[in-house]
Motif scaffolding. Structure first.
Motif, PDB file in Angstrom:
ATOM      1  N   ASP A 123     -10.896   0.588  -9.628  1.00 54.74           N
ATOM      2  CA  ASP A 123      -9.987  -1.298 -10.051  1.00 54.74           C
ATOM      3  C   ASP A 123      -8.850  -1.248 -10.802  1.00 54.74           C
ATOM      4  O   ASP A 123      -8.310  -2.599 -10.711  1.00 54.74           O
ATOM      5  N   ASN A 124      -8.914  -0.414 -11.161  1.00 51.61           N
ATOM      6  CA  ASN A 124      -6.940  -0.452 -11.440  1.00 51.61           C
ATOM      7  C   ASN A 124      -6.041   0.465 -10.054  1.00 51.61           C
ATOM      8  O   ASN A 124      -4.765  -0.435 -10.082  1.00 51.61           O
ATOM      9  N   ILE A 125      -6.523   0.965  -9.616  1.00 54.06           N
ATOM     10  CA  ILE A 125      -6.027   1.425  -8.377  1.00 54.06           C
ATOM     11  C   ILE A 125      -5.522   0.392  -6.902  1.00 54.06           C
ATOM     12  O   ILE A 125      -5.204   0.581  -6.016  1.00 54.06           O
ATOM     13  N   CYS A 126      -7.102  -0.337  -7.330  1.00 51.39           N
ATOM     14  CA  CYS A 126      -7.113  -1.815  -6.096  1.00 51.39           C
ATOM     15  C   CYS A 126      -5.970  -2.991  -6.921  1.00 51.39           C
ATOM     16  O   CYS A 126      -5.782  -4.168  -5.683  1.00 51.39           O
ATOM     17  N   ARG A 127      -5.258  -3.217  -7.112  1.00 53.34           N
ATOM     18  CA  ARG A 127      -4.687  -3.411  -8.144  1.00 53.34           C
ATOM     19  C   ARG A 127      -3.639  -4.302  -6.891  1.00 53.34           C
ATOM     20  O   ARG A 127      -3.376  -5.666  -7.098  1.00 53.34           O
ATOM     21  N   GLN A 128      -2.942  -3.366  -6.563  1.00 57.00           N
ATOM     22  CA  GLN A 128      -1.683  -3.571  -5.867  1.00 57.00           C
ATOM     23  C   GLN A 128      -1.250  -2.241  -5.151  1.00 57.00           C
ATOM     24  O   GLN A 128      -1.670  -0.882  -5.974  1.00 57.00           O
ATOM     25  N   PRO A 129      -0.891  -2.486  -4.091  1.00 55.90           N
ATOM     26  CA  PRO A 129      -0.187  -1.415  -3.073  1.00 55.90           C
ATOM     27  C   PRO A 129       0.652  -0.390  -3.913  1.00 55.90           C
ATOM     28  O   PRO A 129       1.103  -0.849  -4.370  1.00 55.90           O
ATOM     29  N   SER A 130       0.397   0.675  -3.802  1.00 52.63           N
ATOM     30  CA  SER A 130       2.031   1.709  -3.953  1.00 52.63           C
ATOM     31  C   SER A 130       3.355   1.949  -3.397  1.00 52.63           C
ATOM     32  O   SER A 130       2.908   1.885  -2.143  1.00 52.63           O
ATOM     33  N   GLU A 131       3.879   2.830  -3.714  1.00 53.26           N
ATOM     34  CA  GLU A 131       5.180   2.486  -2.671  1.00 53.26           C
ATOM     35  C   GLU A 131       5.221   3.808  -3.340  1.00 53.26           C
ATOM     36  O   GLU A 131       5.899   4.384  -4.605  1.00 53.26           O
ATOM     37  N   ILE A 132       5.552   5.126  -2.145  1.00 54.00           N
ATOM     38  CA  ILE A 132       5.846   6.720  -2.470  1.00 54.00           C
ATOM     39  C   ILE A 132       6.895   7.007  -1.609  1.00 54.00           C
ATOM     40  O   ILE A 132       6.044   7.528  -0.818  1.00 54.00           O
ATOM     41  N   GLY A 133       7.946   6.865  -2.314  1.00 53.18           N
ATOM     42  CA  GLY A 133       9.077   7.901  -0.701  1.00 53.18           C
ATOM     43  C   GLY A 133       8.635   7.330   0.148  1.00 53.18           C
ATOM     44  O   GLY A 133       9.553   7.102   1.019  1.00 53.18           O
TER      45      GLY A 133
ATOM     46  N   VAL B  71       6.561   5.784   1.606  1.00 53.39           N
ATOM     47  CA  VAL B  71       5.397   5.006   2.675  1.00 53.39           C
ATOM     48  C   VAL B  71       4.408   4.012   1.396  1.00 53.39           C
ATOM     49  O   VAL B  71       4.269   3.944   0.243  1.00 53.39           O
ATOM     50  N   HIS B  72       4.696   3.200   1.962  1.00 51.06           N
ATOM     51  CA  HIS B  72       3.078   1.919   1.785  1.00 51.06           C
ATOM     52  C   HIS B  72       1.844   2.560   1.735  1.00 51.06           C
ATOM     53  O   HIS B  72       1.041   2.947   2.746  1.00 51.06           O
ATOM     54  N   LEU B  73       0.905   2.635   0.626  1.00 50.79           N
ATOM     55  CA  LEU B  73      -0.190   3.280  -0.003  1.00 50.79           C
ATOM     56  C   LEU B  73      -1.222   2.225  -0.414  1.00 50.79           C
ATOM     57  O   LEU B  73      -0.682   1.649  -0.818  1.00 50.79           O
ATOM     58  N   ALA B  74      -2.140   1.649  -0.135  1.00 55.22           N
ATOM     59  CA  ALA B  74      -2.727   0.507  -0.056  1.00 55.22           C
ATOM     60  C   ALA B  74      -4.470   1.564  -0.029  1.00 55.22           C
ATOM     61  O   ALA B  74      -5.199   1.572   1.269  1.00 55.22           O
ATOM     62  N   VAL B  75      -5.191   1.061  -1.141  1.00 52.22           N
ATOM     63  CA  VAL B  75      -6.340   1.209  -1.694  1.00 52.22           C
ATOM     64  C   VAL B  75      -7.245  -0.318  -0.756  1.00 52.22           C
ATOM     65  O   VAL B  75      -7.201  -0.868  -1.113  1.00 52.22           O
ATOM     66  N   LEU B  76      -8.380   0.506   0.135  1.00 55.18           N
ATOM     67  CA  LEU B  76      -8.702  -0.668   0.919  1.00 55.18           C
ATOM     68  C   LEU B  76     -10.462  -1.375   0.865  1.00 55.18           C
ATOM     69  O   LEU B  76     -10.949  -2.329   1.064  1.00 55.18           O
ATOM     70  N   TRP B  77     -10.837  -0.223   0.146  1.00 53.93           N
ATOM     71  CA  TRP B  77     -12.277   0.366  -0.436  1.00 53.93           C
ATOM     72  C   TRP B  77     -12.891   1.145  -1.364  1.00 53.93           C
ATOM     73  O   TRP B  77     -11.664   2.033  -0.981  1.00 53.93           O
TER      74      TRP B  77
ATOM     75  N   SER C  19     -17.361   4.888  -0.731  1.00 58.34           N
ATOM     76  CA  SER C  19     -16.466   5.741  -0.138  1.00 58.34           C
ATOM     77  C   SER C  19     -15.353   5.119   0.019  1.00 58.34           C
ATOM     78  O   SER C  19     -14.591   3.682  -0.152  1.00 58.34           O
ATOM     79  N   ILE C  20     -13.712   5.704  -0.795  1.00 59.50           N
ATOM     80  CA  ILE C  20     -12.180   4.991  -1.077  1.00 59.50           C
ATOM     81  C   ILE C  20     -12.332   5.266   0.237  1.00 59.50           C
ATOM     82  O   ILE C  20     -11.760   6.079   1.184  1.00 59.50           O
ATOM     83  N   VAL C  21     -11.602   3.779   1.107  1.00 52.28           N
ATOM     84  CA  VAL C  21     -10.982   4.348   1.875  1.00 52.28           C
ATOM     85  C   VAL C  21      -8.997   4.011   1.830  1.00 52.28           C
ATOM     86  O   VAL C  21      -8.888   2.270   0.878  1.00 52.28           O
ATOM     87  N   LEU C  22      -8.037   4.420   2.099  1.00 45.96           N
ATOM     88  CA  LEU C  22      -6.712   4.547   2.215  1.00 45.96           C
ATOM     89  C   LEU C  22      -6.644   4.338   3.419  1.00 45.96           C
ATOM     90  O   LEU C  22      -6.750   4.419   4.492  1.00 45.96           O
ATOM     91  N   ARG C  23      -4.747   3.564   3.629  1.00 45.41           N
ATOM     92  CA  ARG C  23      -4.202   3.311   4.379  1.00 45.41           C
ATOM     93  C   ARG C  23      -2.687   3.687   4.384  1.00 45.41           C
ATOM     94  O   ARG C  23      -2.448   3.310   2.839  1.00 45.41           O
ATOM     95  N   LEU C  24      -1.996   4.616   4.745  1.00 45.65           N
ATOM     96  CA  LEU C  24      -0.769   5.273   4.468  1.00 45.65           C
ATOM     97  C   LEU C  24       0.203   4.455   6.129  1.00 45.65           C
ATOM     98  O   LEU C  24      -0.229   4.709   7.031  1.00 45.65           O
ATOM     99  N   SER C  25       1.689   4.241   5.555  1.00 43.79           N
ATOM    100  CA  SER C  25       2.333   3.988   6.537  1.00 43.79           C
ATOM    101  C   SER C  25       3.598   3.680   6.054  1.00 43.79           C
ATOM    102  O   SER C  25       4.368   3.812   4.929  1.00 43.79           O
TER     103      SER C  25
END
Length: 781
Positions: A621-631, A633-639, A654-660
């Protein structure tokens, strides 16, 4: 001359372990033919010149006999076999037995079990068969867990599949079929002594006594073994050359003393040596028959043989001959750390300069030998065991004499006379006091063992330390030694900088899908130098946690910035306790379902442990609120967003992540199955992705056709254990991906898989058996 030939043989074995030429028989034949021609036509050469061609032929022979692939275990099922007992390792309450199959069948198919297959099994202490006997084993077997991941540290020995693990089907699952009378007598004597020590001595004293007399090294407690190794006294608490030399030398010298003046026509020393040869070999058998015991016993037997023949013995030549005698029937023994260390240590002692007469002569001699032994073995000890017990230079001068001259003799006297009424009581009291004093001494020096755990070496650093050690042993002046250490330190620091630069990359996104057998774990290096770990693999006695810690130490990583647990199954979070004990963790991401639904409080305990270590715990409920930008890299929690669905099971939550990064992306799917995939697709959360972490280890319940059509990955990585009993991966899933043009990697077949992108190009590498097999593919967007 013999020392040079023996050294060439061992070096050939070491090189042959790495160089798989397939020309083994030809090399052996060439070496034998060359040695034969030299024997026929060698009169033209002076004796001292023979060492050059003979050393070359010994090197080729070692290269050839090491060039064969050992039989690996790929079997799973129930067997009924007749097998020879190769070795027995006795612990506190159990014994580990290694069997070599002679003949047998699979049950119920009646197919033949391969001859020579190795099986390890654990049995109660009293139920272990003696080494050298033949047994009938009936039970289930399965392959060992062998993990293969990219490492900056190559192995010195040939990777092997190892022995199968077996479990007897019942108490009668292992029965002795045949045993020689001599072996039966020795086994009964060993059991009698073992029971005498276990029943008559305090637990910590009994463990030490069993290790010294019977070779039961595992009878020492785990913490005891760690402390002893840290202070550099592991050789004192194992049946090694020290023990065999003490016992054998005492026997022969005692016999010589008794026979002097009694035998007129014969040399009493030669008669004592003749009697000492079988007694020394018998003692090695009684002491457990470990490789170190046999090496020392063979060395002593060869020494007494030279005395028996009336020749003057050369310690260097005898040691070299013992190394060759032991390694010819089983070449792999020369690649074992214990064997190499014992030969190197013996060589360092024999080549030590004589200390001139003067005050404190014995102390200066002991100091010189201890320093030379420590210097000579330092490269191997650091390479194989991760540190150098520098404090051992002092403990081998201060503590070793007490252990050698007091504790070892008392332990052997108790084994012989422990049942005698008054003498046994006296020996029990003195042995208990001496052992406790010895352990107190080890505990006192343990806080000073600050170099016991050092950064793992890469190839350049290992060669630097090896070269420095050899040069230090050859140097006689302190000024020269200081110059050697300074130059070696500079080279080591430069190599360290290059290692960190390569394994902590900047400006790229690197994902290492680790081989953790049946489970998931992936290390993610972000362009800013930060690190994430997605899942941890299994915990407990499973090697996944140790493997991750090893890889982090080799990459000089002491902190994980984000540790993401996709869901609450042990093959995804089991190694958390081990990681918290060894590694600093910045944030822990979990979905919270197991915490709310568990019955035993496991996850609650782990989260409390994390908070006590200063780790920030974040839920979906905390990490889904907004995508993260790490160096970059766009990190988004999708599920599962905004929180887990209590109507779904752990897998589908299961937590589903997308890194781009730039034009390339990665999709991590945990163990989601068809239901969660359907929701992700129909809610429009999925899109084209270059690298897909195949869900649920390639299970048929995941990675549907609809998901493949939408995601359209270029690469897919499936993580599972070799020969797992779940049947992962499903061949339907693998075929579905391949039909869609996806390049599929499997950790059970390819080992760990590393994928790296700078945002423009994508490179994938697979590593198997360290650095032996490498494949790569480059893809432009």
């Amino acid at each position: 001359m013999l020392a040079g030939i023996g050294a060439a043989w061992v070096v050939g074995l070491l090189v042959g372990a790495q160089w798989q030429s397939g020309a083994g028989p030809g090399l052996v034949a060439t070496s034998m033919l060359g040695a034969g021609m030299l024997a026929v036509h060698g009169q033209e050469l002076r004796a001292r010149l023979w060492v050059v061609p003979l050393s070359l032929f010994a090197f080729l022979a070692g290269l050839g006999v090491a060039d064969h692939a050992p039989r690996s275990c790929s079997a799973r099922g129930e067997v009924s076999v007749r097998a020879a007992v190769e070795s027995v390792r006795y612990g506190v309450d159990e014994a580990r037995v290694r069997l070599r199959v002679i003949e047998g069948r699979w049950v119920p198919s009646s197919e033949r079990v391969p001859e020579g297959l190795l099986i390890n099994t654990q049995l109660p202490l009293d139920g272990a068969p003696p080494s050298g006997s033949t047994v009938r084993f009936a039970g289930k077997v399965h392959p060992p867990t062998v993990l293969r991941n990219r490492s900056p540290k190559p192995t010195l020995t040939r990777p092997h599949g190892g022995a199968c693990w077996g479990k007897p089907s019942s108490d009668a699952g292992l029965q002795i079929v045949s045993i020689s009378r001599g072996q039966e007598w020795i086994d009964r004597a060993r059991k009698r002594v073992r029971h005498r020590m276990v029943d008559g001595l305090p637990e910590e004293v009994a463990g030490v006594a069993r290790a010294l007399v019977l070779g039961d090294g595992a009878a020492l407690g785990y913490e005891q073994r760690r402390t002893i190794a840290a202070v550099g006294l592991a050789h004192l608490f194992a049946v090694s050359g020290l023990h065999i030399a003490l016992v054998s030398g005492t026997l022969v010298r005692g016999l010589h003393w008794l026979m002097r003046g009694c035998i007129v026509r014969a040399d009493p020393l030669r008669i004592a040596a003749a009697i000492g040869i079988p007694l020394t070999l018998l003692h090695a058998t009684f002491a457990g028959g470990s490789p170190s015991a046999w090496r020392a016993a063979v060395t002593a037997a060869l020494t007494w043989s030279v005395v028996l023949l009336g020749r003057r013995s050369s310690a260097t030549a005898v040691t070299a001959m013992a190394a060759m005698v032991l390694s010819v029937p089983e070449p792999s023994i020369a690649l074992r750390p214990a064997f190499v260390l014992s030969i190197v240590a013996t060589t360092a002692i024999l080549s030590a300069p004589n200390v001139k007469r003067g005050r404190w002569r014995r102390l200066r001699a002991a100091s010189t030998i201890s320093a030379r032994t420590l210097t000579a073995t330092a490269p191997m000890v650091w390479w194989w065991f991760g540190g150098i017990p520098l404090i051992g230079w002092i403990t081998n001068i201060v503590v070793l004499p007490f252990g050698s001259l007091v504790v070892i003799p008392l332990a052997h006297l108790f084994a012989l006379f422990g049942e005698a009424s008054h003498l046994g009581d006296w020996l029990r009291a003195w042995l208990s006091g001496a052992v406790r004093l010895l352990l107190i001494a080890c505990d006192s020096f343990a806080p000073m063992a600050i170099t016991q755990r050092l950064p793992p070496l890469d190839a350049t650093q290992g060669l630097t330390v090896l070269a420095a050690s050899i040069l230090l042993l050859m140097a006689w002046r302190w000024r020269t030694r200081l110059a050697i250490m300074l130059i070696a330190a500079v080279i080591w620091i430069v190599a360290e900088h290059r290692l960190v630069e390569h394994h902590q990359p900047r400006g790229v996104l690197r994902v290492a899908f680790l081989d953790v057998a049946q489970g998931d774990a992936a290390l993610v290096d972000f362009p800013d130098g930060s690190l994430a770990l997605i899942d941890t693999g299994q915990g407990g006695r499973h090697p996944a946690g140790r493997e991750i810690i090893r890889l982090l130490r080799e990459r000089r990583r002491s902190r994980i910035d984000r540790l993401i647990i996709t869901h609450g199954h042990p093959d995804h979070y089991g190694a958390l306790p081990q990681l918290f004990d060894e590694i600093e963790v910045g944030e822990l991401w979990v979905n919270g379902q197991l915490l709310a639904e568990e019955q035993d409080g496991t996850m609650a305990t782990l989260l409390a442990l994390a908070r006590n270590r200063g780790t920030k715990v974040r839920f979906t409920d905390n990490i889904c609120r907004q995508p993260s930008e790490i160096g970059g890299v766009h990190l988004a929690v999708l599920w599962p967003c905004p929180r887990y669905d209590p109507e779904l099971d752990l897998n589908d939550n299961s937590i589903v992540l997308r890194l781009s990064l730039g034009a390339h992306s990665f999709l991590f799917t945990g163990d989601v199955e068809a239901e969660a995939e359907w929701r992700l697709l129909h809610e429009g959360r999925l899109s084209q992705t270059d690298v897909l972490k195949v869900a649920h280890h390639g299970s048929k319940t995941s990675t549907t056709e609809e998901l493949v059509d939408v995601v359209r990955p270029t690469l897919a990585v499936a993580s599972m254990g070799a020969h797992n009993f779940y049947g992962h991966p499903s061949l339907l899933v693998i075929e579905r991906l391949r039909n869609a043009g996806v390049h599929v990697f499997r950790t059970d077949l390819h080992g760990g898989v590393t994928v790296e992108t700078d945002g423009t190009t994508l490179e994938a590498q697979t590593w198997r058996d360290g650095m032996i097999t490498t494949t790569s593919a480059k893809i432009k967007h």
